[in-house]
Design an enzyme around this catalytic site. Sequence first.
Site, PDB file in Angstrom:
ATOM      1  N   LEU B 122       0.814  -1.221   0.000  1.00  0.00           N
ATOM      2  CA  LEU B 122       0.000   0.000   0.000  1.00  0.00           C
ATOM      3  C   LEU B 122       0.844   1.266   0.000  1.00  0.00           C
ATOM      4  O   LEU B 122       1.976   1.283   0.470  1.00  0.00           O
ATOM      5  CB  LEU B 122      -0.950  -0.027   1.194  1.00  0.00           C
ATOM      6  CG  LEU B 122      -2.038  -1.106   1.095  1.00  0.00           C
ATOM      7  CD1 LEU B 122      -2.782  -1.251   2.423  1.00  0.00           C
ATOM      8  CD2 LEU B 122      -3.016  -0.788  -0.021  1.00  0.00           C
ATOM      9  N   GLY B 152      -7.154   3.484   4.285  1.00  0.00           N
ATOM     10  CA  GLY B 152      -6.165   2.960   5.224  1.00  0.00           C
ATOM     11  C   GLY B 152      -4.748   3.296   4.805  1.00  0.00           C
ATOM     12  O   GLY B 152      -3.917   3.679   5.630  1.00  0.00           O
ATOM     13  N   GLU B 370      12.738   9.874  -0.992  1.00  0.00           N
ATOM     14  CA  GLU B 370      13.280   8.800  -1.818  1.00  0.00           C
ATOM     15  C   GLU B 370      12.195   7.865  -2.339  1.00  0.00           C
ATOM     16  O   GLU B 370      12.333   7.281  -3.417  1.00  0.00           O
ATOM     17  CB  GLU B 370      14.330   8.011  -1.030  1.00  0.00           C
ATOM     18  CG  GLU B 370      15.583   8.811  -0.670  1.00  0.00           C
ATOM     19  CD  GLU B 370      15.397   9.776   0.505  1.00  0.00           C
ATOM     20  OE1 GLU B 370      14.350   9.698   1.190  1.00  0.00           O
ATOM     21  OE2 GLU B 370      16.295  10.599   0.727  1.00  0.00           O
ATOM     22  N   PHE B 395      20.576   6.019   1.562  1.00  0.00           N
ATOM     23  CA  PHE B 395      19.212   6.548   1.600  1.00  0.00           C
ATOM     24  C   PHE B 395      18.282   5.861   0.606  1.00  0.00           C
ATOM     25  O   PHE B 395      17.061   6.004   0.686  1.00  0.00           O
ATOM     26  CB  PHE B 395      19.212   8.066   1.406  1.00  0.00           C
ATOM     27  CG  PHE B 395      20.031   8.779   2.437  1.00  0.00           C
ATOM     28  CD1 PHE B 395      20.005   8.373   3.771  1.00  0.00           C
ATOM     29  CD2 PHE B 395      20.858   9.826   2.096  1.00  0.00           C
ATOM     30  CE1 PHE B 395      20.776   9.003   4.740  1.00  0.00           C
ATOM     31  CE2 PHE B 395      21.639  10.469   3.052  1.00  0.00           C
ATOM     32  CZ  PHE B 395      21.602  10.056   4.372  1.00  0.00           C
TER      33      PHE B 395
END
Lengths: 624, 624
Positions: B122, B152, B370, B395
């Site tokens: 998600l 959600g 990112e 990162f």
Amino acid sequence: MTADASSLIPTIRRLAAQLRIDSIRATSEAGSGHPTSCCSAADIVATLFFSEMRFDPAAPRNPDNDRFVLSKGHAAPLLYAAWAAAGAFPRADLMNLRRIDSDLEGHPTPRLSFVDVATGSLGQGLCAAVGLALNARRIGSDYRTFVLLGDGESAEGSVWESAHAAVHHGLDNLCAITDVNALGQSRGTLWGHDLERLARHWTGFGWQTLVVDGHDVGALQQALANARGTTGRPTMILARTLKGKGVSRVEGKDGWHGKPIPKGAELDEAIGELEAAQGGTPSRPSIPMPTRSRRPALAGPSPASVLERTPPYQVGDAVATREAYGRALVALGAADPRVVVLDADVKNSTFTELFERAHPERFYQMFIAEQAMVGAAMGLASQGAIPHASTFACFLSRACDFIRMAGISGLNLKLAGSHAGVSIGEDGPSQMALEDLAMMRAVPNCAVLYPADAVSTDRLTAAATYHDGFTYIRTTRPKTPVIYAPEEQFTIGGSKVLRHSGDDVVTVVAAGITLFEALEAYDRLRDEGIVVRVIDAYSVQPIDAATLIRAGRETNGAIITVEDHYPAGGLGDAVSCAVSPYGIAVHRLAVQEIPRSGRCEELLERFGISATRIVQAVREVRMG
Amino acid sequence: MTADASSLIPTIRRLAAQLRIDSIRATSEAGSGHPTSCCSAADIVATLFFSEMRFDPAAPRNPDNDRFVLSKGHAAPLLYAAWAAAGAFPRADLMNLRRIDSDLEGHPTPRLSFVDVATGSLGQGLCAAVGLALNARRIGSDYRTFVLLGDGESAEGSVWESAHAAVHHGLDNLCAITDVNALGQSRGTLWGHDLERLARHWTGFGWQTLVVDGHDVGALQQALANARGTTGRPTMILARTLKGKGVSRVEGKDGWHGKPIPKGAELDEAIGELEAAQGGTPSRPSIPMPTRSRRPALAGPSPASVLERTPPYQVGDAVATREAYGRALVALGAADPRVVVLDADVKNSTFTELFERAHPERFYQMFIAEQAMVGAAMGLASQGAIPHASTFACFLSRACDFIRMAGISGLNLKLAGSHAGVSIGEDGPSQMALEDLAMMRAVPNCAVLYPADAVSTDRLTAAATYHDGFTYIRTTRPKTPVIYAPEEQFTIGGSKVLRHSGDDVVTVVAAGITLFEALEAYDRLRDEGIVVRVIDAYSVQPIDAATLIRAGRETNGAIITVEDHYPAGGLGDAVSCAVSPYGIAVHRLAVQEIPRSGRCEELLERFGISATRIVQAVREVRMG
């Protein structure tokens, strides 16, 4: 503002100048660092440390101290200078910044007693601060948590995950300040100095939001007092600042990120300018001490009493290890008040809903926000809680950078990931963790556990709880048979040799779901007159090297590993790392390609990790 | 609303009922899946597909089709039912849902021609949709991009990263819809049905935000028309819905997430109820075709012409590989209009600022976000762009779950991570990538490249660009000497044997910064009369197994690997995986613990990967 607060203003200003001077000198001496990022935030930090916060500078780990998280970790010299000014260590030490023999590293880590969590990967500080603020409630302390963000890092999603969480949990003991200097590393930020626009983000998320001049000490004091008096929700103070404030050569200018001021005339000029504005040495401020917690710090039972508990399973029961994990947490929570659990809206899949039912006050729902979940767990772990945070193992990858930083922080954090591998079946690859072992093994100080049955899961969940450090438990979706007697012992770094004879032709090393495939393969091969050694490598890191080397040597120098994981970074690599210096051959069975939906058994077969494939591999190895 | 649109309403309603029926039947037949999550969104999807979107159902990959991303990927059966209703494939196929021999998987993947990026983790759909919307500008198409989120998943930070990005880039060709059914997997969502509160988040972020009844087709049409007519900013439509809408047994009830309706009486009752409300079979809708792009699809040059370019370096030059990467991108961008570059505010460290200067219209600044960066690159990659996205390698771990999903999506994505390992020096562990090789190798279809000098970096950046699939390039912060002649060739899967004789006592395998340590160790050992083989394993995945096996066999069955990375999942594991089935012993030098700040050379020494340590390891291996 009280008269008392306003009388402090001249001292705070002088202290702010001192923090700038120290930050600049230290970075120039080091030849690297971020002095301009320190200068923008110096007035904020001076006001916090010397007019707002209550803490004992001589005891930074006092659990009732107000907490301060420097989310913009590259301003580390400013943090160090503030603690030196508070008397925690000599100012002269600041000149050792970034040296290999100093703990004053380029970015803050908990090697320093006044740092709770390492920062330097932007966007993590607020997440940890949520955990620190939750912890105050847990221990019944009235300490407040402050966190200083950069404006650039406000683009990180993790900031907004924790913004949600702080509002949901009503954290009015949390106050964030953003140093809005309008300049990122390589260019202006998304918002520049449009603070009203940034304020709309925070207001929209339900935070009390205050906009101030970040170089006006009185205004900062007032905003902090306002935050202190606000109930029911957290406060964000957006402070308008100039990067490099106080040094005309760099003040407000782009192109000076992460660049020290060259020693010599340029440095002298900068220091001269700051000293002239400072107008004399500041007096040592008096810092108010924290109040003691309303209830004593929560102590745990002796680990032995918990570890000796007998798991409630009998050999032959069919129990999913994820369920055994959830049930173990309930028992651990009953025995030890330090145990807390965090969820990301999958408690009915990971079985942490059992813990929520039993210990609702120690269960933190973080919704579908894995970074906020792990970050809050980091904050809690730093303060003596024993936080277990869990979700589907594949979704822990969402928090990979937090996991990395938790390793750097050396935190006592406990993660668990359910639904490992292709064995989950029909939901398909997006829900299958096939790289979680690689991710967790790549944290060198993390114990990685992968139990196969309910008894070993129960034992290892307890062992993880009382292991002093970072742990990860991998659990499986389908039910598996209990194969261990309830009194069997399991230790981090151990393994179980389940099949063993003097005639073993090869060693098969498995863990989790594949252990049952290995045992089935054993039975089939035995019927053909071939015997193999079977090892349950439930501790993937540290791995039981001695047992593996011995087994390899005793079984023709050959080991077959079988895992419900991609080949890279998993069980095969762990075994190989242990035995390959000894020339023992390791043959790997693993999921070699992106899988797909299907039934569990179909997928184990199709992706090469079934009993049939193990039998085949044994035959091939035997043939040479 | 136009008369035309309103005349479609009865048909759309019938189609929505059909989508519900198909979703329910398919999940009941599969015995798993998320029918209630399909039912809440059925009216939204029916309105989008059969009243708003322009696309060619017979050619889902038509570059001018409006794009639709199902961010709430668990509603996959609804997506499949919509494409079946549009005529893309027979409705009967829907009953093969989740079978191993069907591409209708539990969550959508690009095995299906109408899926651009895999979803099911998600919070990723909006990020990809930003890339799709940017792509429309790139190819001069007026297609619009739609994305359906769950409520959600709005807790995921990645959603808010891309919310920032969409506003910054002024993406008025992007329309998001949130299916606000108020129920998550395990409980109510953060917002429940308080749509006004959720709306404040989006408004605060600068989006046009519309709140509608998600079961009112007319209202949905109007909101979509409003979005279509809005310029300068993206639109979020918050649609109030009921989970399980249309089936009284489950409608609006908690506890029905991810549960099919049992076959038999319960299923019959549900279908009966939906059919009764449907009032007859819907007619096949007529879907408007897309308009052609205003300029032709961007074609590339022949790769050969680019690959034959000679890198502008001479042996002995000192050039950081990160700089060589940035310079190579400039040249590739000049030769090929499909090359685009994405940054997360570190362009001055990764040297992609050179590309921005040369090709500003193909440079996308995503700021410190990112996930948004990699997600947008995924969207662009799915549409024929060749996106290079880069930041500090450590990162990239922030986007680990996106990287995982990019692998599942099989995208032609190019990532690069700079500042690998302890060699970065004083900034300390938070900025050191020591697990990136593990993360990227754990994507089984990703080529992982780690060049040591500027020539190999230049060549491999070109090779990655024209490799049909996912690639990762690891670069180094400090300057390193050029050791390869400009005409030297490098291929994915290759290696270079740099030192070689018939008397080699052991093979040393290095890559990147450690290659220079290995060469130095070679020189020192030669002075003692010991010769070793030295291999540059610049292609860490796939690794050059044949060369390594041969070298191991020719050098007493022993290999020493040396890497600026933790031991887990890196070069040592890659080498070991290749050679361990042959009983070749592998001894690893790697960073074994959490490092700290210091000078580059000090850290290489302290953490065991310097020339001195290699010399020592060679002696130890020789002694046995």
